[in-house]
Design a protein around this motif. Structure first.
Motif, PDB file in Angstrom:
ATOM      1  N   LYS A 179      56.533  14.506  15.030  1.00 53.40           N
ATOM      2  CA  LYS A 179      57.085  13.586  16.019  1.00 53.40           C
ATOM      3  C   LYS A 179      55.990  12.639  16.475  1.00 53.40           C
ATOM      4  N   PHE A 180      56.257  11.352  16.324  1.00 54.85           N
ATOM      5  CA  PHE A 180      55.286  10.337  16.736  1.00 54.85           C
ATOM      6  C   PHE A 180      56.046   9.171  17.352  1.00 54.85           C
ATOM      7  N   GLY A 181      55.797   8.915  18.620  1.00 52.17           N
ATOM      8  CA  GLY A 181      56.570   7.895  19.319  1.00 52.17           C
ATOM      9  C   GLY A 181      58.028   8.313  19.425  1.00 52.17           C
ATOM     10  N   LYS A 182      58.925   7.442  19.047  1.00 48.70           N
ATOM     11  CA  LYS A 182      60.355   7.727  19.108  1.00 48.70           C
ATOM     12  C   LYS A 182      60.886   8.302  17.804  1.00 48.70           C
ATOM     13  N   GLU A 183      60.018   8.445  16.810  1.00 48.52           N
ATOM     14  CA  GLU A 183      60.450   8.928  15.499  1.00 48.52           C
ATOM     15  C   GLU A 183      60.073  10.392  15.308  1.00 48.52           C
ATOM     16  N   ASN A 184      60.901  11.111  14.560  1.00 47.96           N
ATOM     17  CA  ASN A 184      60.522  12.452  14.123  1.00 47.96           C
ATOM     18  C   ASN A 184      61.267  12.778  12.847  1.00 47.96           C
ATOM     19  N   GLU A 185      60.661  13.608  12.018  1.00 44.64           N
ATOM     20  CA  GLU A 185      61.290  13.979  10.744  1.00 44.64           C
ATOM     21  C   GLU A 185      60.646  15.245  10.204  1.00 44.64           C
ATOM     22  N   ASN A 186      61.377  15.938   9.349  1.00 48.89           N
ATOM     23  CA  ASN A 186      60.823  17.070   8.620  1.00 48.89           C
ATOM     24  C   ASN A 186      60.013  16.539   7.450  1.00 48.89           C
ATOM     25  N   GLN A 187      58.884  17.178   7.192  1.00 43.22           N
ATOM     26  CA  GLN A 187      58.040  16.730   6.091  1.00 43.22           C
ATOM     27  C   GLN A 187      57.526  17.907   5.272  1.00 43.22           C
ATOM     28  N   SER A 188      57.154  17.586   4.034  1.00 41.38           N
ATOM     29  CA  SER A 188      56.430  18.490   3.160  1.00 41.38           C
ATOM     30  C   SER A 188      55.272  17.698   2.578  1.00 41.38           C
ATOM     31  N   SER A 189      54.052  18.185   2.773  1.00 41.58           N
ATOM     32  CA  SER A 189      52.880  17.435   2.311  1.00 41.58           C
ATOM     33  C   SER A 189      51.730  18.395   2.070  1.00 41.58           C
ATOM     34  N   SER A 190      50.581  17.844   1.720  1.00 40.26           N
ATOM     35  CA  SER A 190      49.398  18.686   1.562  1.00 40.26           C
ATOM     36  C   SER A 190      48.586  18.730   2.848  1.00 40.26           C
ATOM     37  N   GLY A 191      49.192  18.284   3.953  1.00 42.41           N
ATOM     38  CA  GLY A 191      48.543  18.395   5.258  1.00 42.41           C
ATOM     39  C   GLY A 191      48.343  17.061   5.938  1.00 42.41           C
ATOM     40  N   ILE A 192      47.880  17.115   7.167  1.00 43.17           N
ATOM     41  CA  ILE A 192      47.677  15.913   7.976  1.00 43.17           C
ATOM     42  C   ILE A 192      46.222  15.853   8.429  1.00 43.17           C
ATOM     43  N   ILE A 193      45.627  14.676   8.343  1.00 45.98           N
ATOM     44  CA  ILE A 193      44.278  14.430   8.856  1.00 45.98           C
ATOM     45  C   ILE A 193      44.402  13.584  10.109  1.00 45.98           C
TER      46      ILE A 193
END
Length: 301
Positions: A179-193
């Protein structure tokens, strides 16, 4: 308040780590040379560091009570207002130290200019002693450096001087809601920096270079150390029936925190500044809020 104690923070040299691993110097030497390595390089690095440490202790002990603390003890060491944290080592040791000194000014010295870049090490063996009179009278200048803070829904917190990694403690996919600002979503990734200004020339810069070379477009994030913003990047987001890839990067500030809910049943982690042992568990049910730290790091310059 007058500074009275110099707490000299060091890390094991590569030679010391090898001896710890192989029990004796002879066994460590046999392993390195049998593998085709140059053991004399380890010995020279160790010798230079120990000579630098002896010089620093000698010069500071004329004005301060000196104590040497290994990096591994930092999480449990209690600093007082009369302490001067003195970092002697690589740039990364400054980042590790800043998280535990509660805003005390850090005096960072490069023990070996021939080996270490010294981006976070304003002083070296030739000029550090010139600053001692200013340290005694507390008339030194500092650069203020913004840090990041991760706060879990169970109250646990972790600081980052350079960056956070949020994702799996293995080469599997991270699954979460972002969730960032007014947006949010499900994700699949190799991670967040999530990077600070001080860390923007490190891991974040590497990601930007990869993107720019693949797209043949210049991609850079220009941030200053004192900038009251962080920047996050989702690594390799994967689109599927379950996951989207619309929220991939952005600036985080006081008004726009980053909130992530873990969907990983196990091996989810949040670690800071590349130290995997310095981490929070981030498994299913955990929600983390990433934002600016309450206070900044202060580097004597």
């Amino acid at each position: 308040m007058k500074l009275e104690n110099a707490v000299i923070i060091t890390n094991k040299t590569r030679l010391e780590s090898l001896i710890e691993r192989f029990n004796t110097k002879a066994q460590a030497k046999f392993y390195i040379e049998h593998s085709g390595g140059d053991f004399s390089d380890y010995e020279q690095e160790h010798m230079i560091f120990k000579e630098s440490l002896a010089t620093v202790v000698e010069k500071l002990s004329a004005s301060f009570k000196c104590k040497i603390v290994d990096r591994s003890y930092l999480p449990n060491y209690i600093f007082s207002e009369k302490d001067l944290p003195v970092v002697l080592g690589q740039d990364g040791l400054v980042a590790n130290t800043a998280k535990y000194v509660n805003g005390l000014p850090i005096f960072a010295i490069n023990p070996d200019n021939s080996r270490y870049d010294g981006v976070l090490l304003p002083y070296n063996m030739k000029n550090f002693a010139e600053e001692i009179p200013l340290l005694i009278s507390s008339r030194f200048n500092c650069d203020d450096i913004t840090m990041a803070k991760a706060t879990l829904n169970d109250g646990q917190t972790l600081l980052a001087f350079n960056d956070f990694f949020i994702g799996p403690a293995s080469h599997t996919s991270a699954r979460y809601n972002i969730k960032f600002g007014k947006e949010n979503e499900n994700q699949s990734s190799s991670g967040i920096i999530v990077s600070t200004g001080a860390g923007s020339t490190g891991w974040l810069s590497s990601i930007c270079k990869q993107v720019s070379r693949m797209s043949k477009k210049r991609t850079e994030i220009d941030m200053t150390w004192e900038q009251d913003e962080l920047f996050f990047v989702v690594r390799e987001p994967f689109e599927s029936k379950y996951s989207n890839a619309n929220i991939v990067s952005g600036f985080v500030d006081k008004a726009h925190p980053l909130v992530i809910e873990s969907f990983m049943p196990q091996k989810g982690v949040i670690f800071s500044d590349g130290i995997e042992k310095d981490y929070l568990n981030f498994n299913s049910g955990a929600i983390v809020k990433i934002g600016l730290a309450d206070s900044k790091a202060h580097l004597i310059v």
